[in-house]
Design an enzyme around this catalytic site. Sequence first.
Site, short mmCIF file in Angstrom:
data_model
loop_
_atom_site.label_atom_id
_atom_site.label_comp_id
_atom_site.label_asym_id
_atom_site.label_seq_id
_atom_site.Cartn_x
_atom_site.Cartn_y
_atom_site.Cartn_z
N HIS A 49 1.12 0.21 3.55
CA HIS A 49 0.87 -0.36 2.23
C HIS A 49 2.10 -0.25 1.34
O HIS A 49 2.16 0.57 0.42
CB HIS A 49 -0.34 0.30 1.58
N GLU A 134 -8.49 1.99 6.35
CA GLU A 134 -8.74 3.19 7.15
C GLU A 134 -10.23 3.51 7.20
O GLU A 134 -10.77 3.87 8.25
CB GLU A 134 -7.97 4.38 6.56
N CYS A 202 -4.26 14.31 5.48
CA CYS A 202 -3.11 14.59 6.34
C CYS A 202 -2.09 15.48 5.64
O CYS A 202 -2.05 15.59 4.42
CB CYS A 202 -2.47 13.29 6.83
N SER A 230 -1.44 1.13 -2.30
CA SER A 230 -1.22 2.38 -1.56
C SER A 230 -2.09 3.48 -2.13
O SER A 230 -1.86 3.96 -3.25
CB SER A 230 0.26 2.79 -1.63
N ASN A 232 -2.41 6.68 -1.23
CA ASN A 232 -1.76 7.98 -1.46
C ASN A 232 -0.81 7.95 -2.65
O ASN A 232 -0.65 8.95 -3.35
CB ASN A 232 -1.08 8.48 -0.17
#
Length: 322
Positions: A49, A134, A202, A230, A232
């Site tokens: 992304h 995801e 993660c 995005s 994150n």
Amino acid sequence: MEPQTPTSRRVLVAKPRGYCAGVDRAVVAVEKALEQYGAPVYVRKQIVHNTHVVKTLEARGAIFVDETEEVPEGQIVVFSAHGVSPAVHEEAKQRNLRTIDATCPLVTKVHNEAKRFAKQDYEILLIGHEGHEEVEGTSGEAPEHIQLVDGLDAVDKVEVKDPDKLVWLSQTTLSVDETTETVARLKQRFPNLLDPPSDDICYATQNRQSAVKEIAAEAQLVIVVGSENSSNSKRLVEVAKDYGADAAYLVDNADYIQDEWLEGVTTVGVTSGASVPEELVQGVLARLARHGFDDVTEVEPVQESMRFALPHELRKDLRVVS
């Protein structure tokens, strides 16, 4: 950190920042596929992304599509770092597509957890954002067993069949703090809720959030380099605000920085999401330097050394050539 003088303008740059091992693996997979097989190479969804990365790969001959049905039969298709459901794999097989699966191994870990718990007939509460690729991929592994919990506000709406046979999993790119809060609230409602065998968020997401917490405590302004889609990167903006920054903004690149953000500011924090190439961060630092922010310090609360091998489909063909 050294005390600043009243006139100094400094930049605290988070480290680690930018590319994680999973993103690096996915981007290199597309680059190597283009070198090995020639253009075009099709990619289902954005490989990662980030707008800049996608445009760069498009210029080299990658063609990004939303669904495998858009890929001509028999052609090569790369699955993105975010993962896909079994249904997508099956569709690709039916169309005789040559697939390269660039799913991040840490996303694959969550897929495997979902399959294992579903096989044991657990109901799975998947903490994540509705519509994220995801989440769609993980949910597709066991749709009849998985219920999405989209943040803290969704907890009270959760209904389960058997509160004693319940486990939670999560999207890998969430806010660590918010997920911890969501799980705590879920456990208030369902005391026997089982934890996953290891953290689903993660290492790279956790490390980047740890670094931004440290710089936000001292920065009036935090600039996060990353694209709007995005997950994150958006979490980094939220974390910066929660941990002391007066303001935090998400920018695709240096051109998005507004001069008025810098008025009256003496300390700027800079970080970037896990799908952002370093050149974009350097562009932001150059822009800040032109405004007198040339005292740059890296803040590194944790070191990173994770690397992942290329997808096996690609390694096999590269070995044949070499």
